[in-house]
Write a protein that holds these residues in place. Structure first.
Motif, PDB file in Angstrom:
ATOM      1  N   VAL A 159       0.870  -1.144   0.112  1.00  0.00           N
ATOM      2  CA  VAL A 159      -0.068   0.039   0.106  1.00  0.00           C
ATOM      3  C   VAL A 159       0.836   1.281   0.030  1.00  0.00           C
ATOM      4  O   VAL A 159       1.693   1.546   0.776  1.00  0.00           O
ATOM      5  CB  VAL A 159      -0.857   0.181   1.226  1.00  0.00           C
ATOM      6  N   SER A 160       0.489   2.162  -0.923  1.00  0.00           N
ATOM      7  CA  SER A 160       1.407   3.317  -0.838  1.00  0.00           C
ATOM      8  C   SER A 160       0.341   4.625  -0.317  1.00  0.00           C
ATOM      9  O   SER A 160      -0.857   4.789  -0.937  1.00  0.00           O
ATOM     10  CB  SER A 160       1.850   3.813  -2.545  1.00  0.00           C
ATOM     11  N   GLY A 166       4.425  14.972   2.533  1.00  0.00           N
ATOM     12  CA  GLY A 166       4.266  14.487   1.107  1.00  0.00           C
ATOM     13  C   GLY A 166       5.058  13.699   0.644  1.00  0.00           C
ATOM     14  O   GLY A 166       4.997  13.440  -0.626  1.00  0.00           O
ATOM     15  N   ARG A 167       5.760  12.861   1.290  1.00  0.00           N
ATOM     16  CA  ARG A 167       6.593  11.695   0.789  1.00  0.00           C
ATOM     17  C   ARG A 167       5.898  10.522   0.747  1.00  0.00           C
ATOM     18  O   ARG A 167       5.082  10.082   1.506  1.00  0.00           O
ATOM     19  CB  ARG A 167       7.942  11.635   1.601  1.00  0.00           C
ATOM     20  N   LYS A 204      -7.063   7.092   2.794  1.00  0.00           N
ATOM     21  CA  LYS A 204      -5.341   7.756   3.131  1.00  0.00           C
ATOM     22  C   LYS A 204      -4.343   7.030   1.756  1.00  0.00           C
ATOM     23  O   LYS A 204      -3.368   7.509   1.462  1.00  0.00           O
ATOM     24  CB  LYS A 204      -4.843   7.721   4.213  1.00  0.00           C
ATOM     25  N   PHE A 205      -5.104   5.985   1.441  1.00  0.00           N
ATOM     26  CA  PHE A 205      -4.186   5.152   0.263  1.00  0.00           C
ATOM     27  C   PHE A 205      -4.139   5.861  -0.871  1.00  0.00           C
ATOM     28  O   PHE A 205      -5.278   6.161  -1.611  1.00  0.00           O
ATOM     29  CB  PHE A 205      -4.979   3.559   0.103  1.00  0.00           C
TER      30      PHE A 205
END
Length: 321
Positions: A159-160, A166-167, A204-205
């Motif tokens: 999962v990103s 912001g990274r 949030k993913f």
């Protein structure tokens, strides 16, 4: 772009919503010309669908009233919405009507959507948790279906998401269950890099990627997963807590206190103990005034102060001309 077959099916689904639909409106929606829409309508008529043409400034196409049509065409978003609407109530009891309706919906879905809905039914839950309006965070139905399918497959996910700076951060998760509560979707998963079970907000993913690596067989974090989810949520937003004796039956008080915000313990037939938390003591004080029952603050003293300040503020409003 739509191909002809998918456009015809979607056009029929659009007409099933009733009302009059102009050729211009449909052409814009499907990104084709009005001539193409007219040809599509002709094809549907040739297939036996009773579509009327309404003339005039407000004219367009409309299905005959009372027309007998084949099974309704559901999109994934519509199927998920139906599943949410037919969830068991707060007691966990599903009605026979809801179960029957879900079975009928599942029967008319294409194989891919039917499989995704089956995964959602088994690996997702809706928990009561909203008292006051909370900002909703919509999540694409496709993402919810992907997560439910991942829970069923028993394989790890990558999962990103973005951190506070912001990274992009990638996490490897072993998904177990998705939950809808407080107007948000959450994923319960074992976080491999941290070596522990965690609750993640799905909105949030940024992206998810399925892998072929199987989950390690490990027990869930709790036998009562509903309570575990609420405990995780409480830890995130309850900055203060309080213990209050309410002079009313527990069943009467539970109507006002969702599990995500507090617990109600019967003390006698006419009193109960309320353990509640919030961002601050003023918020707790406001909640207590909604109970419409007498209560005694047992702890902390800051809650008594907050109630006194609210009383003074209300008195000032009453005196204002």
């Amino acid at each position: 772009m739509w191909n002809t077959a998918s456009r015809l099916l979607e056009l029929l689904s659009r007409l099933q919503s009733r009302g009059v639909h102009s050729a211009e409106e449909l052409a814009t929606e499907f990104q084709v010309t009005t001539r193409t829409i007219r040809r599509d309508i002709a094809r549907l008529r040739d297939l036996g669908y009773p579509i009327n043409t309404q003339r005039g400034d407000h004219g367009g196409y409309q299905l005959d009233e009372g027309a007998t049509l084949p099974p309704i065409l559901f999109t994934l978003e519509e199927a998920v919405a139906c599943l949410q609407a037919m969830r068991p109530d707060n007691t966990g009891e599903a009605t026979d009507y809801a179960q029957s309706a879900l079975a009928k919906i599942n029967a008319v879905l294409p194989a891919r959507l039917s499989s995704q809905l089956a995964a959602l039914t088994r690996f997702s839950k809706s928990l009561d948790g909203r008292i006051f309006p909370i900002e909703a965070h919509p999540v694409p139905a496709e993402l919810i279906a992907q997560l439910a399918t991942a829970c069923r497959s028993g394989h790890q996910l990558v999962v990103s998401s973005s951190d506070r700076d912001g990274r992009t951060v990638e996490r490897t998760l072993e998904p177990a269950q998705i939950t809808h509560t407080m107007e948000r979707w959450y994923l319960t998963a074992y976080y491999l890099e941290a070596g522990q079970w965690r609750l993640f907000r799905v909105d949030k993913f940024d992206a998810i990627r399925a892998t072929e690596r199987p989950n390690y067989p490990r027990p869930l974090p709790s036998e009562d997963m509903d309570d575990w989810v609420f405990q995780q949520l409480r830890g995130g937003w309850q900055q203060v807590s309080a213990l209050v004796r309410v002079h009313a039956a527990a069943d009467r008080v539970r109507h006002w206190i969702a599990p995500a915000w507090g617990t109600v313990e019967a003390e006698s037939e006419r009193s109960c103990l309320l353990r509640i938390g919030a961002d601050n003591h003023t918020a707790v004080a406001r909640w207590l005034l909604l109970l419409e029952s007498d209560f005694t603050v047992l702890e902390p003293v800051e809650l008594r102060t907050a109630l006194s300040e609210l009383a003074a503020q209300a008195a000032a409003y009453a005196r204002a001309q």
